[in-house]
Scaffold this motif. Structure first.
Motif, PDB file in Angstrom:
ATOM      1  N   ARG A 134      -6.816   9.181  -0.574  1.00  9.70           N
ATOM      2  CA  ARG A 134      -6.246   7.868  -0.293  1.00  9.70           C
ATOM      3  C   ARG A 134      -5.369   7.482  -1.466  1.00  9.70           C
ATOM      4  NH1 ARG A 134     -10.046   2.852   0.511  1.00  9.70           N
ATOM      5  NH2 ARG A 134      -9.104   1.909  -1.293  1.00  9.70           N
ATOM      6  N   ARG A 135      -4.217   6.931  -1.158  1.00  9.06           N
ATOM      7  CA  ARG A 135      -3.309   6.499  -2.226  1.00  9.06           C
ATOM      8  C   ARG A 135      -3.731   5.116  -2.697  1.00  9.06           C
ATOM      9  NH1 ARG A 135       1.217   8.061  -4.507  1.00  9.06           N
ATOM     10  NH2 ARG A 135       1.750   9.620  -2.985  1.00  9.06           N
ATOM     11  N   LEU A 136      -3.886   4.985  -4.002  1.00  8.78           N
ATOM     12  CA  LEU A 136      -4.157   3.701  -4.643  1.00  8.78           C
ATOM     13  C   LEU A 136      -3.054   3.479  -5.666  1.00  8.78           C
ATOM     14  CD1 LEU A 136      -8.021   3.913  -5.185  1.00  8.78           C
ATOM     15  CD2 LEU A 136      -6.796   2.597  -3.474  1.00  8.78           C
ATOM     16  N   GLY A 137      -2.135   2.600  -5.369  1.00  7.41           N
ATOM     17  CA  GLY A 137      -0.979   2.393  -6.239  1.00  7.41           C
ATOM     18  C   GLY A 137      -0.099   3.637  -6.232  1.00  7.41           C
ATOM     19  N   PRO A 141       0.842  -1.198   0.000  1.00  2.82           N
ATOM     20  CA  PRO A 141       0.000   0.000   0.000  1.00  2.82           C
ATOM     21  C   PRO A 141       0.877   1.247   0.000  1.00  2.82           C
ATOM     22  CG  PRO A 141      -0.021  -1.058   2.147  1.00  2.82           C
ATOM     23  CD  PRO A 141       0.762  -1.944   1.235  1.00  2.82           C
ATOM     24  N   MET A 192      -5.986   9.242  -4.897  1.00  2.00           N
ATOM     25  CA  MET A 192      -7.383   9.460  -5.255  1.00  2.00           C
ATOM     26  C   MET A 192      -7.931  10.555  -4.346  1.00  2.00           C
ATOM     27  SD  MET A 192      -8.310   7.219  -7.622  1.00  2.00           S
ATOM     28  CE  MET A 192     -10.066   7.193  -7.428  1.00  2.00           C
ATOM     29  N   ARG A 196      -1.094   6.494  -7.587  1.00  2.00           N
ATOM     30  CA  ARG A 196      -1.956   7.686  -7.647  1.00  2.00           C
ATOM     31  C   ARG A 196      -2.567   7.984  -6.291  1.00  2.00           C
ATOM     32  NH1 ARG A 196      -6.397   6.390 -11.632  1.00  2.00           N
ATOM     33  NH2 ARG A 196      -7.299   8.108 -10.482  1.00  2.00           N
ATOM     34  N   LYS A 204     -14.901   3.236  -6.099  1.00  2.00           N
ATOM     35  CA  LYS A 204     -13.463   3.024  -6.310  1.00  2.00           C
ATOM     36  C   LYS A 204     -12.648   3.460  -5.096  1.00  2.00           C
ATOM     37  CE  LYS A 204      -9.914   3.469  -9.755  1.00  2.00           C
ATOM     38  NZ  LYS A 204      -9.579   3.929 -11.086  1.00  2.00           N
ATOM     39  N   LEU A 205     -12.979   4.594  -4.533  1.00  2.00           N
ATOM     40  CA  LEU A 205     -12.231   5.114  -3.388  1.00  2.00           C
ATOM     41  C   LEU A 205     -12.624   4.407  -2.100  1.00  2.00           C
ATOM     42  CD1 LEU A 205     -10.145   7.158  -2.421  1.00  2.00           C
ATOM     43  CD2 LEU A 205     -11.971   8.810  -2.181  1.00  2.00           C
ATOM     44  N   ALA A 259      -2.183   6.142   5.101  1.00  2.00           N
ATOM     45  CA  ALA A 259      -3.130   5.566   4.156  1.00  2.00           C
ATOM     46  C   ALA A 259      -4.210   6.548   3.728  1.00  2.00           C
ATOM     47  CB  ALA A 259      -3.779   4.316   4.743  1.00  2.00           C
TER      48      ALA A 259
END
Length: 134
Positions: free
Chosen positions: A78-81, A31, A85, A83, A109-110, A63
């Motif tokens: 929130r970080r996704l990969g 994460p 978000m 990126r 998605k978020l 996170a």
């Protein structure tokens, strides 16, 4: 090269791409973190039209984060990969829990954003002055 050295060299040559792929997969599955309030502010300002961050807070685990602008708009991050978000949320979407602030974003998605280690007082400090009076 002897007959015994050839299979060893081939195995060593094959191990390099396998190890590189394993490292890439491990790195992608970790994460991501939002490192600082400044990073959160920059992401919110870039993602939301007319958003000018007045204050931001990042969870203890990195996170999740929240940013607030001068007009009282709230952004959940929130970080996704690789990126970050960002979604604008209503103040009512923020809920204080013993582990931190939980934000129900309403975005599939978020999902739910948890800002660990942050309490209601921290969020109140981020709010513009006219919102604190109410």
């Amino acid at each position: 090269m002897t007959d015994a050295a050839l299979p060893i060299a081939a195995a060593a040559g094959a191990a390099v791409p396998v190890l590189a792929c394993a490292f890439w997969a491990w790195r992608r599955s970790r994460p991501g973190r939002i490192d600082s309030p400044e990073d959160a502010a920059a992401a919110a300002d870039a993602a939301l039209a007319g958003f000018a961050t007045q204050g931001a807070v990042v969870g203890a685990d990195g996170a999740g984060a929240l940013a607030v602008d001068a007009r009282g708009r709230v952004a959940a991050l929130r970080r996704l990969g690789q990126r970050v978000m960002v979604r604008e949320v209503a103040w009512g979407a923020l809920r204080s829990t013993p582990s931190g602030i939980v934000v129900e974003t309403g975005d599939r998605k978020l999902g739910t954003v948890t800002v660990a280690g942050v309490d209601a007082l921290d969020i109140r400090r981020l709010a513009p002055g006219d919102l604190r009076k109410g």
